[in-house]
Scaffold this motif. Sequence first.
Motif, PDB file in Angstrom:
ATOM      1  N   VAL A  26       0.855  -1.182   0.000  1.00 12.91           N
ATOM      2  CA  VAL A  26       0.000   0.000   0.000  1.00 12.91           C
ATOM      3  C   VAL A  26       0.893   1.235   0.000  1.00 12.91           C
ATOM      4  O   VAL A  26       1.927   1.272   0.682  1.00 12.91           O
ATOM      5  N   VAL A  27       0.506   2.248  -0.774  1.00 16.02           N
ATOM      6  CA  VAL A  27       1.305   3.453  -0.890  1.00 16.02           C
ATOM      7  C   VAL A  27       0.420   4.676  -0.658  1.00 16.02           C
ATOM      8  O   VAL A  27      -0.755   4.705  -1.039  1.00 16.02           O
ATOM      9  N   LEU A  28       0.995   5.677   0.024  1.00 17.31           N
ATOM     10  CA  LEU A  28       0.313   6.946   0.263  1.00 17.31           C
ATOM     11  C   LEU A  28       0.798   7.945  -0.785  1.00 17.31           C
ATOM     12  O   LEU A  28       1.993   8.248  -0.865  1.00 17.31           O
ATOM     13  N   LEU A  29      -0.137   8.431  -1.616  1.00  9.59           N
ATOM     14  CA  LEU A  29       0.197   9.331  -2.710  1.00  9.59           C
ATOM     15  C   LEU A  29      -0.240  10.757  -2.384  1.00  9.59           C
ATOM     16  O   LEU A  29      -1.252  10.979  -1.717  1.00  9.59           O
ATOM     17  N   LYS A  30       0.529  11.717  -2.915  1.00 13.91           N
ATOM     18  CA  LYS A  30       0.249  13.125  -2.680  1.00 13.91           C
ATOM     19  C   LYS A  30       0.123  13.853  -4.017  1.00 13.91           C
ATOM     20  O   LYS A  30       0.891  13.616  -4.940  1.00 13.91           O
ATOM     21  N   GLN A  69       4.430   9.216  -0.420  1.00 13.75           N
ATOM     22  CA  GLN A  69       4.739   9.831   0.865  1.00 13.75           C
ATOM     23  C   GLN A  69       4.922   8.789   1.965  1.00 13.75           C
ATOM     24  O   GLN A  69       5.314   9.130   3.083  1.00 13.75           O
ATOM     25  N   GLY A  70       4.656   7.550   1.625  1.00 11.02           N
ATOM     26  CA  GLY A  70       4.821   6.473   2.588  1.00 11.02           C
ATOM     27  C   GLY A  70       4.417   5.141   1.988  1.00 11.02           C
ATOM     28  O   GLY A  70       3.624   5.093   1.035  1.00 11.02           O
ATOM     29  N   ARG A  71       5.001   4.068   2.507  1.00 11.05           N
ATOM     30  CA  ARG A  71       4.689   2.719   2.039  1.00 11.05           C
ATOM     31  C   ARG A  71       4.423   1.819   3.241  1.00 11.05           C
ATOM     32  O   ARG A  71       5.032   1.982   4.299  1.00 11.05           O
ATOM     33  N   ASP A  72       3.511   0.873   3.034  1.00 11.75           N
ATOM     34  CA  ASP A  72       3.200  -0.067   4.098  1.00 11.75           C
ATOM     35  C   ASP A  72       2.723  -1.369   3.459  1.00 11.75           C
ATOM     36  O   ASP A  72       2.436  -1.426   2.254  1.00 11.75           O
ATOM     37  N   SER A 107       3.740  13.905   7.567  1.00 13.37           N
ATOM     38  CA  SER A 107       3.871  15.363   7.573  1.00 13.37           C
ATOM     39  C   SER A 107       2.737  15.952   6.731  1.00 13.37           C
ATOM     40  O   SER A 107       2.721  15.787   5.508  1.00 13.37           O
ATOM     41  N   PRO A 108       1.776  16.625   7.348  1.00 14.14           N
ATOM     42  CA  PRO A 108       0.600  17.087   6.594  1.00 14.14           C
ATOM     43  C   PRO A 108       0.896  18.318   5.741  1.00 14.14           C
ATOM     44  O   PRO A 108       1.643  19.205   6.131  1.00 14.14           O
TER      45      PRO A 108
END
Length: 342
Positions: free
Chosen positions: A48-52, A67-70, A84-85
């Motif tokens: 799973v990846v957090l995209l911006k 912005q992050g991976r899990d 970081s918002p």
Amino acid sequence: VIGLLTLFVGGMPLIAFPQNLSSANNLTVRGQVRLPSDRAMPDEGLDVVLLKFVLSPEGQVTPTGPQGRDKTDTGGNFEFVKVSPDLRAGYQIGTRVEGELYSSKVFFMQAGEKLIKIDIIVPSISADVEKLETSQVSLVIESGLGAITVTEILVINNSSPDRIDTRTNSLEQVLPKGVENFRMIETKSGATIQHQLEANLLEIEHVFPTGSTQIIYQYRLSAWFGSLEMNREFSHSLEKVSVFTPDGLLQIKSDQLTFSGQQSLHDTAFLSWKSKASDTNRLSFKISNIPAHSLQYTGIPVVILFLLFAAVALFFRTRLLNNIHSEKSTPRETTIVLELHA
């Protein structure tokens, strides 16, 4: 992209923030990848990846990278900590299931927020083609030498929560007879629409996601002496069909079409028509003023000479038959010679 831009701009907070946004990395994004009942979570979990996404100075939605991976646990749960918002950015969670990309809804971070819960819902697959509805059809007709090029743009709507698989029960389109040089155009995402074309029957084999899907393809129809009649059958009301052609070139006539004015498509002026409501699902119209190929006219002198030769041959044949008939109808003179014997 347009839908993402609309959602991005519409969902942004209606307040101004300074350039140096919150530097506190105390925000957590947590959620679950929810699979349908007919699919099992892999033992190793899902990446799973957090995209911006941010708006560029030109107003375009631009991804800035992960912005992050899990990796999910066996229950599909994931968590991103110490995020970081950026209060002026949009975010989305993405993953792949059996090679297919799935994403969450776009979300935004608010000032002082500590926890955001967002899920990725992977829909189930159905083969019920009846759930697909054609919401709009556009026929863009352009002239060529001795032919026309037709670009069909279909908007297929899937209002069900399931993905609709037409690979075993294909979605059919009845194209005009005489289709040549058919080609399917790739979608904006680069996906290829699988299809089969037998004569003029197009079978579309695709997995349709929830929402609208645009399918575009082109084909060629030959014209004779600058005109042709196009017949296109549909499985829905003709009111959903529009016809477009570049201004000042082709002429289109049909009792089933109503002229609706001029429109601009990709900096080109097009004339547009709307189909009228009808009891039939067959749209017929005549297209004229098509540039004719010179080869189509080279045969005319040959045809004229052939007809002239045939006329002359017929004339002499008729005359010969008349002469024969006249000879048969005239009585022959019989001379009787009497011989006298002493």
